[in-house]
Enzyme design. Structure first.
Site, PDB file in Angstrom:
ATOM      1  CG  HIS A 133      -0.225   0.115   2.534  1.00 36.05           C
ATOM      2  ND1 HIS A 133       0.443  -0.945   3.105  1.00 36.05           N
ATOM      3  CD2 HIS A 133      -0.084   1.159   3.398  1.00 36.05           C
ATOM      4  CE1 HIS A 133       0.958  -0.570   4.273  1.00 36.05           C
ATOM      5  NE2 HIS A 133       0.669   0.714   4.459  1.00 36.05           N
ATOM      6  CG  ASP A 135       1.708   5.208   4.721  1.00 38.11           C
ATOM      7  OD1 ASP A 135       1.099   4.137   4.876  1.00 38.11           O
ATOM      8  OD2 ASP A 135       2.836   5.432   5.212  1.00 38.11           O
ATOM      9  CG  HIS A 283       4.996   0.932   3.299  1.00 38.55           C
ATOM     10  ND1 HIS A 283       4.354   2.030   2.779  1.00 38.55           N
ATOM     11  CD2 HIS A 283       4.501   0.771   4.556  1.00 38.55           C
ATOM     12  CE1 HIS A 283       3.501   2.520   3.663  1.00 38.55           C
ATOM     13  NE2 HIS A 283       3.566   1.766   4.749  1.00 38.55           N
ATOM     14  NE  ARG A 298       2.600   6.942   9.616  1.00 34.53           N
ATOM     15  CZ  ARG A 298       1.594   6.950   8.746  1.00 34.53           C
ATOM     16  NH1 ARG A 298       1.503   6.056   7.810  1.00 34.53           N
ATOM     17  NH2 ARG A 298       0.649   7.882   8.845  1.00 34.53           N
TER      18      ARG A 298
END
Length: 307
Positions: A133, A135, A283, A298
């Protein structure tokens, strides 16, 4: 009388994998070379992923260092740092600030530091990011990049992989490239994030997060390189195609991220940091460590509309 035996047909009429050479260019055609003076760059593959040495991310990041970090990310698409001891949320925010402003994921849990998401997985909370996917592709201006820090990792497992979507585009058959040029695709969070929500919860998030459209092939905002921009959890359909055409073409396109030659894999250690270009790569967080504990922090960097 002989009995004919039918041969099983592949899902796709074009093979995903093939023998021989692939086109694996690290940079866009015509890109000039760059000499690094402040950092050490150690490639993990010839075209995607590099470990960066001679940098203490807990120290000040002046503009000369920032220029080299930005260039390394443009060139390698994902860069890694080891042994960043004492790396605090404030250092995390300062590092992300080299590329832009932090952007919260609307579905992540809130943390003590605004802009920093703490993602803790263990026997009670299984990791669900094990799908290729990009982000925030469900947003009108998808995240420009992400900065991920390992806080606690299992003794083995829990690696992350990234796939170069410039290489994925370059290696498409010429007929497929011609077919997708100029097409747009719908991206929507409901099939993934909404799977565990009530109708009322979906309606509440829908007010600020309607479906959006992005080109199937985007040009990187900084390098101009063509990139394949569809992903399995968030891209729901290509505009203007029938249901059958959508299924066949999307199957072919989203599977490109799974080609090993386009990928790099990183083994996390405590105090490791990864930064990736969220437009240039997809990723996949490998979920092979359950029920062991894995804690990451993150920051996503706010992006811009794609074209």
């Amino acid at each position: 009388m002989t009995t004919s035996v039918s041969t099983p047909q592949p899902v796709l009429d074009k093979p995903l994998l093939h023998y021989g050479r692939r086109v694996l260019e690290r940079t866009a055609p015509g890109a000039s070379s760059f000499e690094y003076r402040r950092i050490e760059v150690s490639p993990l593959t010839p075209h995607i992923g590099a470990e960066i040495g001679a940098v203490d991310l807990t120290g000040p990041i002046d503009e000369a260092l920032a220029v080299e970090l930005r260039q390394a990310l443009l060139e390698w698409k994902v860069i890694f740092f080891r042994d960043q001891r004492g790396f605090t949320p404030e250092h995390h925010l300062a590092l992300a600030g080299v590329w832009g402003e932090p952007e919260a994921n609307p579905f992540f849990p809130k943390s003590e530091t605004v802009g920093v998401s703490r993602l803790a997985k263990d026997a009670m909370a299984m990791g669900q990011e094990n799908i290729w996917h990009s982000d925030h592709s469900f947003m009108a201006a998808p995240a420009r990049g992400s900065v991920l820090r390992a806080v606690e990792v299992p003794p083995a497992g829990g690696d992350t992989m990234w796939a170069d979507m410039g290489a994925a585009y370059d290696n498409l058959p010429e007929g497929t490239k011609a077919r997708i040029e100029g097409l747009t695709a719908v991206h929507d969070w409901v099939p993934s994030w909404g799977a565990t929500m009530s109708e009322q919860q979906i309606a509440r998030f829908r007010q600020n997060l309607p479906p959006v459209e992005h080109p199937v092939v985007v040009r990187h905002p900084r390098t101009g390189r063509k990139l394949l921009y569809v992903n399995e959890p968030f891209t729901t359909r290509i505009v203007g195609l029938s249901d059958q055409e959508n299924r066949e073409l999307l199957d072919e396109l989203v599977l490109q991220a799974r080609v090993p030659e386009y990928q790099v894999r990183f083994r996390w250690q405590p105090d490791s940091v990864a930064i990736w270009d969220n437009i240039a790569v997809q990723h996949y967080a490998i979920n092979d460590y359950y029920p062991q504990r894995r804690v990451m922090e993150r920051i996503a960097v706010a992006g811009e509309p794609l074209s």
